[in-house]
Each structure stands twice: as structure tokens, then as C-alpha cells.
Design a protein around this motif. Structure first.
Motif: not given
Length: 425
Positions: A162-169, A189-194, A212-216
Motif C-alpha cells: 500500500l505504501e508503495r502504491k503497488e495495488f491497482i484497480l 483489485v490487482r497487485w502489481n508485484h515488483p 487482517g491486511s484485507i481491512i486497509p
């Protein structure tokens, strides 16, 4: 004094992690580096084991057939995950999945130690002098090590994503089957994993749900979806001001729905983004509602009080009783893709689809058919007076710009007979 139940320590080569006889109630996992366990035996320093990444150890070790204190020394630059067992037990009462994972590993090792002390029925001839080597060279250790390291790595990456803005829609259009135009979209949601590239929900959502990461992540999805809805609506207004407002749908997981701060968090996002709450549709499953009906009713009442709509996802595959449709304030039913995909080939599936559509219409609910992949399915659903359709026949989930292009290309209301598939990239 321990700061928290799980934290990291760094040790330089030769650094003593703990000394024999020091009181403690901790377990240690080697995230990186090497550790030597040793003890004094008849005045001589004896090495018990050399441990590597993923190994789990504590202040006690199996020595001469008895559990005794040991000394741990880092033999190279080492990073440890330290677990306070006292606080771990307290955390487990709160069902912390990451700590539960560690505790299972710890208990497995305790059982292994006990089996060595009492004798292994599968190896009755094993000499006590073999105990140490047998304990620390168990064939299952590589598997435990690999799983532990994967878990630790994924947990760290997810915390930073989330901090690195790796999630996209990405967004999948939901079409009005009467007009053939986009009525709304579902945010996915998609995760643009480095390192691993674009990851889909199946690759990480279950793990996020457990830890619990699903909450944020879910709150980020809602906020980003609301901001994007403004952009989509502005585009629609510019090309067809008379068109009905678009809606934005997204899924709520079980962990999200049970979060006591859900309603407050949604309210804050609605206020901060200025989106019209009537254009937001939250999708939940039947099972989620019936796990705790009383609590579900309170949450749904709070959601509905803000003006949001609620859809039942995968309808027809969950709870067998339909009484909840009267008990809860539901706006939309989404027919599960398993029925839609076989409706033109299987009479039973077609009748299920017909019955769900009839039920929805009698209750004044909207109906969405998921998983449309063939033109024959569109024809059948239109004949059965289904309101909306969603699936790869129309479009796969695509990025924001492709949805904007789609809205612009539709330009105005078209005849439903002109519905054609539009593929994404």
C-alpha cells in the motif's frame, strides 16, 4: 521488557542472542543468517546444532535426552523474528492468524521433542546419542523452512504494497441488457508485484483475509473506486447527459464485513470523496449474512442508512433459506456464473435462472447475470427479462482508460440487438 508480541532483532557475527541459564519465554525464527546453539558439557563448549533460514528455536534444547537451557550465537549477520510466547498466547485469543501460524510450528516442535524423549515408535532402535541430530535434521524441516520464509516474505511485501502504491484497480463493465450500454462497473483489485508481476485476487486475497491486511486494502479499494467513479460519471455526462448515473460495485469479504469500524470508515470515505452514495453497490455473499444474522442486520442497516445499495453475490450457491431476503435490505441479486454458463445447454440451469429472475422481479430487486461468455446466453437472459449482464463476452476487467474509451464509444443509447463483445488489453 518486550515491546510487542512479534518483532525483529539484528545480530552481528559472534553476537550472543541469549546465554544458557537466562530466563526467557521466547521463540525465534531465523529470517536471514545462521545461528549456533551450544552448551557446556563437563566444562567443554559443545555445539548442539547449526541453524539456518526458516529454523525455529528457543532458550531450551534437547541435550543428552533431556530438555536443558542452551546458548545461541549468531555466526554471521543475522535477522531474527522474536516471538514472546506469553503475549503470543494472549494474541491467539484474538485470532491473530500470523501468530497462530507461528504457534502451530512451535507446538509441532514441542511434540517432536516429546516424541524423542519418550522414544519414537517408528525408530525403536534409535540411540539417545542420535537425538540431537534427529531433532534438527528432521526431513520435514526443509518444508517448514520454505513455508515459514514464504509467509514472512509475503507478509512483509503486503505490508509495504500500500505504501508503495503497488495495488491497482481494474474494472469490469456491467451492461444494461435492454440498451446495451454500460450501466456500471465492478472494481477488482490487482497487485502489481515488483518481482512476480501482476497478481490476481486468487494469489493474495486469502492470505490478506487471514492476516487482517484485507481491512486497509479494502478501504483503499473503496476510496480509489469512489474517486474513479467521479471520472467515469464526468465522462458519461459529457457524451450523454440524459443517461442514468453509473454505479460502482465492489466486494466485501467476511473479515471486512465483520470489522466493527466498517460503517464509520465507509461514511468517512463517502464524505471525503463527495461521491453520491446511491451510486455505490456493496456485494456480499449469502453465507456471510447468515453467519451472524443479528450482527449482519446492524451492519446492513448502517450501510443502507448512508444510501448505499447492497447486492447478494453468487446468488443460488449459498444459504438454502430465502427468508433473509425479507429480513435484510437487499437491492440486487447476482446470479452465479455456474448457472449462467450452462443455462443454454442444461434445462435445469435455465429453470434456476428463470426462477431467480422471477423471484427478484416479484421482490422488486434488480438482477445481474454473471459469467456471460456466449451470445446465446445474452439472448436467453434478455428473453427472461434479466436487467443486467456481466462477463467476458462484453469485456474482461480492464484499466480506467479503457472504461473511459468504452463510455465515449457508446456515446448514446444503442439497441440491445447491437450488443457486441469488446475485449480488453
Amino acid at each position: 521488557m518486550l515491546r510487542e508480541s512479534v518483532y525483529r532483532e539484528e545480530h552481528q557475527p559472534g553476537s550472543t542472542i541469549f546465554r544458557e541459564g537466562e530466563p526467557g519465554d521466547c521463540a525465534y525464527v531465523i529470517e536471514r543468517g545462521m545461528v549456533r546453539l551450544e552448551t557446556l558439557r563437563r566444562g567443554r563448549k559443545i555445539t548442539i546444532a547449526n541453524l539456518g533460514e526458516g529454523e525455529l528455536f528457543g532458550e531450551m534444547a534437547l541435550i543428552d535426552g533431556e530438555v536443558r537451557p542452551s546458548t545461541a550465537v549468531a555466526t554471521e549477520e543475522t535477522v531474527l523474528v522474536v516471538i514472546s510466547l506469553d503475549q503470543l498466547r494472549e494474541k491467539l485469543e484474538q485470532a491473530d492468524p500470523l501468530l497462530t501460524f507461528f504457534m502451530r510450528n512451535i507446538l509441532d516442535r514441542v511434540r517432536a521433542t516429546q516424541s524423542r524423549l519418550l522414544g519414537d515408535p517408528e525408530r525403536p532402535d534409535m540411540d539417545r546419542s542420535e537425538d540431537d541430530a534427529f531433532l534438527y535434521n528432521d526431513r520435514s524441516l526443509p518444508r517448514h523452512r520454505e513455508r515459514a520464509m514464504r509467509t514472512l516474505k509475503l507478509q512483509g511485501e503486503m505490508n509495504q504494497a500500500l505504501e508503495r502504491k503497488e495495488f491497482i484497480l481494474h474494472f469490469q463493465p456491467i451492461l444494461d441488457l435492454k440498451t446495451g450500454t454500460t450501466a456500471g462497473v465492478e472494481a477488482l483489485v490487482r497487485w502489481n508485484h515488483p518481482e512476480r508481476g501482476l497478481l490476481y485476487p486468487a494469489d493474495f486475497i486469502a492470505f490478506a483475509e487471514e492476516n487482517g491486511s484485507i481491512i486497509p486494502i479494502g478501504l483503499w479499494v473503496l476510496e480509489e473506486a469512489c474517486k474513479t467513479l467521479h471520472i467515469f460519471q464526468a465522462k458519461l455526462d459529457s457524451v450523454n447527459a440524459e443517461a442514468p448515473p453509473l454505479f460502482m460495485a465492489f466486494n466485501l469479504s467476511s473479515r471486512q464485513f465483520s470489522d466493527i469500524d466498517l460503517v464509520r470508515n465507509i461514511s468517512e470515505i463517502i464524505d471525503s470523496t463527495g461521491v453520491n452514495p446511491e451510486q455505490i453497490k456493496l456485494e456480499i455473499t449469502e453465507t456471510l449474512l447468515m453467519d451472524n444474522p443479528a450482527r449482519a442486520a446492524v451492519t446492513l442497516n448502517g450501510i443502507k442508512a448512508m444510501g448505499l445499495e447492497v447486492a447478494i453475490d453468487d446468488f443460488g450457491t449459498g444459504y438454502s433459506s430465502l427468508s433473509y431476503l425479507h429480513r435484510f435490505q437487499i437491492d440486487t441479486l447476482k446470479i452465479d456464473r455456474s448457472f449462467v454458463s450452462t443455462a443454454t445447454m442444461n434445462v435445469g440451469s435455465m429453470e434456476v435462472v428463470r426462477a431467480i429472475i422471477g423471484l427478484a422481479r416479484n421482490l422488486g430487486l434488480d438482477i445481474v447475470a454473471e459469467g456471460i461468455e456466449q451470445p446465446e446466453q445474452v439472448t436467453l437472459l434478455r428473453d427472461l427479462q434479466c436487467d443486467y449482464g456481466q462477463g467476458y463476452f462484453f469485456s474482461e476487467p480492464v484499466g480506467r482508460d479503457q472504461i473511459l474509451t468504452r463510455i465515449e464509444s457508446e456515446n448514446s443509447v444503442v439497441e440491445a440487438s447491437n450488443i457486441t463483445p469488446i475485449s480488453g488489453t
